[in-house]
Write a protein that holds these residues in place. Structure first.
Motif, PDB file in Angstrom:
ATOM      1  N   THR A 158      -6.835   5.525 -10.235  1.00  0.00           N
ATOM      2  CA  THR A 158      -7.159   5.088  -8.874  1.00  0.00           C
ATOM      3  C   THR A 158      -6.753   6.155  -7.864  1.00  0.00           C
ATOM      4  N   ALA A 159      -5.555   6.685  -8.046  1.00  0.00           N
ATOM      5  CA  ALA A 159      -5.057   7.688  -7.108  1.00  0.00           C
ATOM      6  C   ALA A 159      -6.006   8.871  -7.056  1.00  0.00           C
ATOM      7  N   LEU A 175      -9.126   8.285  -5.151  1.00  0.00           N
ATOM      8  CA  LEU A 175      -8.916   8.284  -3.700  1.00  0.00           C
ATOM      9  C   LEU A 175      -8.686   9.691  -3.144  1.00  0.00           C
ATOM     10  N   VAL A 176      -8.037  10.531  -3.945  1.00  0.00           N
ATOM     11  CA  VAL A 176      -7.633  11.846  -3.417  1.00  0.00           C
ATOM     12  C   VAL A 176      -8.730  12.892  -3.575  1.00  0.00           C
ATOM     13  N   PRO A 204      -5.403  -4.695 -10.850  1.00  0.00           N
ATOM     14  CA  PRO A 204      -4.252  -4.042 -11.461  1.00  0.00           C
ATOM     15  C   PRO A 204      -3.700  -4.941 -12.563  1.00  0.00           C
ATOM     16  N   LYS A 205      -3.517  -4.376 -13.769  1.00  0.00           N
ATOM     17  CA  LYS A 205      -3.172  -5.219 -14.908  1.00  0.00           C
ATOM     18  C   LYS A 205      -1.682  -5.519 -14.978  1.00  0.00           C
ATOM     19  N   GLU A 215       0.905  -0.558 -13.364  1.00  0.00           N
ATOM     20  CA  GLU A 215      -0.351   0.030 -12.928  1.00  0.00           C
ATOM     21  C   GLU A 215      -0.490  -0.012 -11.415  1.00  0.00           C
ATOM     22  N   LEU A 216       0.084  -1.022 -10.802  1.00  0.00           N
ATOM     23  CA  LEU A 216       0.038  -1.078  -9.343  1.00  0.00           C
ATOM     24  C   LEU A 216       0.814   0.105  -8.754  1.00  0.00           C
ATOM     25  N   LEU A 217       1.919   0.432  -9.421  1.00  0.00           N
ATOM     26  CA  LEU A 217       2.768   1.486  -8.878  1.00  0.00           C
ATOM     27  C   LEU A 217       2.273   2.872  -9.258  1.00  0.00           C
ATOM     28  N   PHE A 218       1.779   3.024 -10.448  1.00  0.00           N
ATOM     29  CA  PHE A 218       1.370   4.366 -10.901  1.00  0.00           C
ATOM     30  C   PHE A 218      -0.055   4.406 -11.425  1.00  0.00           C
ATOM     31  N   PRO A 219      -1.021   4.025 -10.626  1.00  0.00           N
ATOM     32  CA  PRO A 219      -2.393   4.006 -11.146  1.00  0.00           C
ATOM     33  C   PRO A 219      -3.041   5.373 -11.004  1.00  0.00           C
ATOM     34  N   THR A 220      -2.761   6.264 -11.945  1.00  0.00           N
ATOM     35  CA  THR A 220      -3.209   7.646 -11.816  1.00  0.00           C
ATOM     36  C   THR A 220      -4.700   7.746 -11.529  1.00  0.00           C
ATOM     37  N   MET A 237     -13.228  -1.131  -9.605  1.00  0.00           N
ATOM     38  CA  MET A 237     -11.871  -0.738  -9.934  1.00  0.00           C
ATOM     39  C   MET A 237     -11.110  -1.859 -10.622  1.00  0.00           C
ATOM     40  N   LYS A 256       2.434  -4.539 -13.066  1.00  0.00           N
ATOM     41  CA  LYS A 256       3.130  -3.948 -11.936  1.00  0.00           C
ATOM     42  C   LYS A 256       3.162  -2.426 -12.093  1.00  0.00           C
TER      43      LYS A 256
END
Lengths: 317, 270
Positions: free
Chosen positions: A16-17, A20-21, A4-5, A9-14, A1, A7
């Protein structure tokens, strides 16, 4: 993974999300939603336990039969009897659950009682026991030869009380369904309503005492109106449990005694879900059972729509 | 009101309260006492007190294999639930993504009718698992976890919401990668929610009956169900079995007591 490049991407890493989901979502859809969609296919076929695995089975090849299953369903007295019994069960068990739960909530809320905490803890016991075990425990106290509850009820009604066993009485067993359903659900009603009662501001109660309201007036005219919305909310939630009752009739006496209704032998206490299960496991009419369960899904969808509206009128859970 | 009168009134209401409690708990007390009785019913005569019922149950090979199967299935369910649900709940709590609220609302709505939908999908589930040749014991934990996804994702998401996300951001400023973030920051700080999930998953799997019975896997609830379906039922033996079966649940319940209310409110139990 990687890292995170930014902030952002940390908040909205589609991506990654989604990684996980999706596994759990897939599992949920595959085992819970797909079978319901698949039911919609089975409902229009003449599937049974043989032709589903062997479509060319000569005596009864698997084929589409249009709306036949639904026609048969709507002409089946047993279906109507089951529907009737389920509605009756709703009409009797829900008020009973509310009555017992609200009564206990009031009892536990009065300052005129010792050992309140112990009592509340003990009263929550049905929550600690899995529903399946609870029903089996009730089966034991209802045993025709040894069960103390059966002996007690026989004494009260002055004839053998026959809720379970080889000889059963339709209404005895229906009464017992209500008692067990109430027993399973009162801790929930009691807890939620108790919470609402303890949330009433002290000033309101004190003001009513100053105004000279007695205990009865205080309860009915002051407290009850303040918690009536909560009670209504709980009633809707707990109707869901009554509507979906399956373990009680299935484990206790498998739908009660057979009776004759409109010229057909029917299980007198086949509540909605159990009726389909019997068509599935006893008659092996899988297409017919699927058609029936499709109707059940429809009924439950209506119920959950009402529930959803109610939750949102209350401004979210 | 004089204090003596008040005192008497309190005593009276307390007595009424405890009588009601005793009546409601009677079935449980009855089962508990029957387990120690030589007769298939309660006996207050000390001559009928015995521990043999428990010995009989433990020596029953059928019981032991059911216990083994139940433990295996429950253990696997706990593992799979943690594996599948924890990451999803974390994502629902922390990230914004397309379809997030749709998924969450669907979970919420579904968890309200999961019991009924569960039974309603039995026919189709039976057929399609049969056709895929998937009716085996390894599928059972997956089935259980799939049923747990809606409610437990919500439960866990609510816990993650309460863990300050400053922790994540601090780790990000430190320049750590996703894996470090996961294993060094997220997982250690979510020990409590994961414990809750593990307990719920265990209780769910340990008490699941309908699917296990349909597919013919003799877990403990199915074992007990078959036992009481027999022609002659030794209720004292059944009672001992029930106590042995319930023991781990009761312990878990005590640990998880404050979360059970939430579970019932969302329609998971019963």
């Amino acid at each position: 993974m990687g890292k995170p490049k930014s902030k952002e991407e940390l908040l909205f890493p589609t991506k990654t999300a989604l990684i996980l989901v999706i596994p759990s979502l897939f599992l949920f859809i595959f085992f819970n939603i797909w079978p319901i969609a698949f039911s919609a296919y089975l409902a229009f076929t003449n599937a049974n336990h043989i032709n589903i695995y062997n479509p060319d089975y000569p005596a009864r090849p698997l084929m589409f039969i249009g709306l036949s299953n639904f026609m048969k369903l709507f002409n089946d007295p047993a279906f109507y009897y089951s529907l009737l019994k389920t509605l009756l069960f709703l009409a009797t068990s829900v008020p009973l659950k509310i009555l017992v739960g609200v009564g206990l909530a009031f009892l536990l809320s009065t300052p005129l009682i010792y050992g309140r905490k112990i009592m509340r803890g003990l009263l929550l016991t049905p929550w600690a026991i899995p529903a399946i075990l609870s029903v089996m425990i009730w089966r034991s106290v209802l045993d025709p030869s040894y069960g103390p509850v059966t002996q007690f009820f026989s004494f009260i009604v002055g004839r053998p009380f026959q809720a379970v066993g080889t000889i059963m009485n339709e209404w005895d067993s229906f009464l017992v369904y209500n008692i067990i359903e109430t027993w399973l659900a009162y801790p929930f009603v009691m807890t939620v309503v108790g919470g609402a009662i303890s949330g009433i501001p002290k000033e309101i109660i004190e003001a009513s005492i100053v105004d000279g309201a007695g205990v009865f007036t205080r309860t009915t005219k002051v407290v009850l109106p303040l918690i009536i919305r909560t009670i209504a909310f709980v009633a809707v939630l707990t109707s869901g449990a009554s509507l979906q009752a399956f373990l009680i009739p299935f484990v206790l006496n498998d739908g009660g005694p057979m009776i004759r209704f409109m010229g057909k032998l029917v299980n007198s206490n086949d509540l909605l879900l159990l009726y389909g299960y019997h068509r599935f496991m006893r008659d092996y009419e899988w297409g017919y059972a699927a058609a029936f369960y499709l109707i059940v899904v429809l009924i439950l969808s209506v119920y959950v729509y009402v529930w959803f509206k109610l939750v949102f009128q209350r401004g979210g859970k | 009101m004089t204090s003596v009168k008040l005192y008497l009134l309190k005593l009276f209401i307390t007595a009424v309260g405890f009588s009601i409690t005793a009546t409601l708990l009677y079935p449980v007390v009855y089962i508990f006492l029957t387990a120690f009785s030589k007769l298939p019913t309660i006996s207050l005569d000390a001559a009928y007190f015995t521990l043999d019922n428990f010995v009989t149950v433990i020596n029953d090979g059928d019981f032991r294999s059911s216990l083994f199967l139940s433990s295996l299935v429950s253990g696997a369910t706990v593992f799979l639930a943690l594996l599948f649900i924890t990451p999803a709940a974390y994502a629902f709590s922390r990230f914004r993504f397309r379809g997030k609220s749709t998924a969450l609302y669907s979970y919420l709505i579904f968890s309200q009718v999961s019991g009924g939908f569960g039974v309603a999908s039995l026919v189709a589930l039976f057929v399609f698992l049969g056709k895929l040749n998937l009716v085996n014991i390894y599928v059972l934990p997956f089935l259980y976890v799939s049923g747990m996804v809606p409610f437990n994702t919500w439960l866990l998401k609510n816990y993650f919401d309460n863990i300050p996300r400053e922790l994540d951001e601090a780790a990000f400023v430190d320049g750590s990668g996703w894996w470090t973030l996961m294993f060094r920051v997220v997982l250690p700080s979510s020990r409590a929610p994961m414990l809750v999930l593990a307990i719920f998953a265990f209780m769910g799997a340990w008490s699941e009956f309908i699917l296990a019975n349909l597919f013919g896997f003799q877990t403990l609830p199915v074992f007990m169900y078959r036992y009481i379906g027999a022609r002659t039922i030794y209720w004292n033996i059944f009672a001992a079995t029930a106590i042995l079966y319930a023991a781990p649940m009761i312990i878990m319940y005590m640990v998880a007591q404050r979360f059970v209310g939430e579970a019932v409110r969302m329609g998971v139990k019963g």
